[in-house]
Enzyme design. Sequence first.
Site, PDB file in Angstrom:
ATOM      1  N   VAL A  10      34.857  71.221   7.559  1.00 38.88           N
ATOM      2  CA  VAL A  10      34.387  72.345   7.875  1.00 38.88           C
ATOM      3  C   VAL A  10      35.014  73.522   8.973  1.00 38.88           C
ATOM      4  O   VAL A  10      34.718  74.777   8.834  1.00 38.88           O
ATOM      5  CB  VAL A  10      32.862  72.277   8.695  1.00 38.88           C
ATOM      6  CG1 VAL A  10      31.999  71.554   7.559  1.00 38.88           C
ATOM      7  CG2 VAL A  10      32.970  71.461   9.774  1.00 38.88           C
ATOM      8  N   ASN A  70      25.500  71.053   9.055  1.00 36.49           N
ATOM      9  CA  ASN A  70      25.014  69.803  10.211  1.00 36.49           C
ATOM     10  C   ASN A  70      26.156  69.238  10.678  1.00 36.49           C
ATOM     11  O   ASN A  70      26.333  68.507  11.644  1.00 36.49           O
ATOM     12  CB  ASN A  70      24.342  69.110   9.035  1.00 36.49           C
ATOM     13  CG  ASN A  70      24.274  67.461   9.712  1.00 36.49           C
ATOM     14  OD1 ASN A  70      23.615  67.282  10.544  1.00 36.49           O
ATOM     15  ND2 ASN A  70      24.927  66.686   8.793  1.00 36.49           N
ATOM     16  N   SER A 108      21.386  70.970  19.042  1.00 34.75           N
ATOM     17  CA  SER A 108      20.933  69.762  19.853  1.00 34.75           C
ATOM     18  C   SER A 108      20.111  69.988  21.037  1.00 34.75           C
ATOM     19  O   SER A 108      19.954  71.299  21.567  1.00 34.75           O
ATOM     20  CB  SER A 108      22.335  69.177  20.315  1.00 34.75           C
ATOM     21  OG  SER A 108      21.913  68.058  21.414  1.00 34.75           O
ATOM     22  N   TYR A 113      30.807  70.166  24.100  1.00 32.24           N
ATOM     23  CA  TYR A 113      29.814  69.851  23.103  1.00 32.24           C
ATOM     24  C   TYR A 113      28.541  70.694  23.301  1.00 32.24           C
ATOM     25  O   TYR A 113      27.936  71.514  22.396  1.00 32.24           O
ATOM     26  CB  TYR A 113      29.264  68.286  23.116  1.00 32.24           C
ATOM     27  CG  TYR A 113      28.114  68.060  22.141  1.00 32.24           C
ATOM     28  CD1 TYR A 113      28.384  67.933  20.641  1.00 32.24           C
ATOM     29  CD2 TYR A 113      27.000  67.616  22.840  1.00 32.24           C
ATOM     30  CE1 TYR A 113      27.429  67.533  19.859  1.00 32.24           C
ATOM     31  CE2 TYR A 113      25.902  67.655  21.851  1.00 32.24           C
ATOM     32  CZ  TYR A 113      26.289  67.255  20.245  1.00 32.24           C
ATOM     33  OH  TYR A 113      25.078  67.134  19.641  1.00 32.24           O
TER      34      TYR A 113
END
Length: 260
Positions: A63, A89, A141, A156
């Site tokens: 990706v 995703n 998230s 993250y």
Amino acid sequence: MQLVHRVALVTGAGSGIGRATALLFAREGAKVAALGHTADEIEQVVADIHEQGGVALSIVADVAHASQMRDAISAIEAQWGRLDVVFANAGINGVWAPIDELEPGDWDQTINVNLRGTFLTIKYAVPLMRSTGGSIIVNSSVNGTRIFSNTGATAYSVSKAGQVALAKMLAFELARDRIRVNVVCPGAISTEIDNNTVERDLDEVREPVIFPEGKIPLTDGRPGMSEQVAALVLFLASDVSFLITGTEVWVDGGESLLQG
Ligand code: NAP
């Protein structure tokens, strides 16, 4: 069946939440392009979809790689001539470490897969979606959206926060094309993401936070299942959510309410 005659792309479809969503979309009548960077995992998902009587195409691509994602969308166009639903995703936890030990390369890898990957997925999908309109769902998230106490998960969390801004900008921009863009924010879900996680010296920086018994109020602490996230993604992909765009939905059993 809620996705009959629809074509759906699921990135990171080889395991976890992506796999559960690809299988659910296919059961709901969608033709599913299952994309991932590990060929045998993707081929297994496609075989499982065929086994349950569905229609699927395997696409092996990274990706974060622009030309691979452009080619991926071309393959969907060549196969089915349309694209109605995109579940962006694919993602990694990457390196979780104190700022002193978080190397520039660690930062780049997480941002590249999670944020650049989401950007590339949507960028190349949109031209094919414009003729029909459709629904894009981004997998963010609780980290970076409601939880900021997971010290070490800096890259993250930044990537996950960036996905929300990306989705909201595009929800507005693409409304005229009847393309909706929404975000799901899972809490702890049992998947294979631990295989994509490197934790470095976190004991040194984590504040001692004492939680009530069990971190997930609705489940007495048990992590959620990929299928429970997939059910939300189906809702956002289907016409039932016709008026919903530009919003996050947390799917975490209340986990982020404890820590927010
Ligand atoms: P997972 O089981 O590891 O699934 C992630 C999938 O993405 C894997 O199939 C992985 O393939 C694929 N992938 C990774 N890098 C890729 C790349 N560069 N190009 C193409 N595919 C790539 O983990 P998961 O928990 O289902 O994660 C899915 C998403 O949910 C992620 O965005 C994650 O941040 C988000 N999320 C998960 C949780 C959780 O608790 N599990 C919570 C909140 C958010 P390989 O395995 O072959 O590398």
